[in-house]
Design a protein around this motif. Structure first.
Motif, PDB file in Angstrom:
ATOM      1  N   PHE A 298      -3.383   0.092   6.548  1.00  0.00           N
ATOM      2  CA  PHE A 298      -2.854  -0.516   7.763  1.00  0.00           C
ATOM      3  C   PHE A 298      -3.253   0.328   8.954  1.00  0.00           C
TER       4      PHE A 298
ATOM      5  N   GLY B 194      -3.742  -4.089  11.798  1.00  0.00           N
ATOM      6  CA  GLY B 194      -3.398  -4.685  10.521  1.00  0.00           C
ATOM      7  C   GLY B 194      -4.183  -4.041   9.397  1.00  0.00           C
TER       8      GLY B 194
ATOM      9  N   GLU C 143      -7.909 -11.261  10.415  1.00  0.00           N
ATOM     10  CA  GLU C 143      -6.681 -11.577   9.679  1.00  0.00           C
ATOM     11  C   GLU C 143      -6.360 -13.071   9.718  1.00  0.00           C
TER      12      GLU C 143
END
Length: 75
Positions: free
Chosen positions: A40, A48, A57
């Motif tokens: 992350f 993300g 994403e």
């Protein structure tokens, strides 16, 4: 069990490298996915579970995770 797939919302967000499962976010596309080592990130340009890939994403959302197995012993 610690080595089973878990929902992505339970994944660590502290930079720990984990195995991530991704599937296309396009409902018209096939349902095949892939796995990759990821972590992350909260960088401005990458936010993300972006890791080594530069995955959007929106189109390849991380859906599952599991801890990495131990590395080989080198024997």
């Amino acid at each position: 069990m610690p080595n089973e797939w878990q929902a992505i919302d339970t994944a660590p967000r502290d930079g720990t490298r984990v195995l991530i499962g991704r599937f296309t976010g396009n409902p018209k596309a096939d349902k095949e996915g892939f796995c990759q080592v990821d972590w992350f990130r909260t960088d401005y340009a990458k936010n993300g579970f972006t890791g080594f890939g530069k995955f959007n994403e929106r189109y390849w959302p991380a859906t599952h995770w599991m801890p990495l197995p131990p590395p080989p012993s080198g024997d």
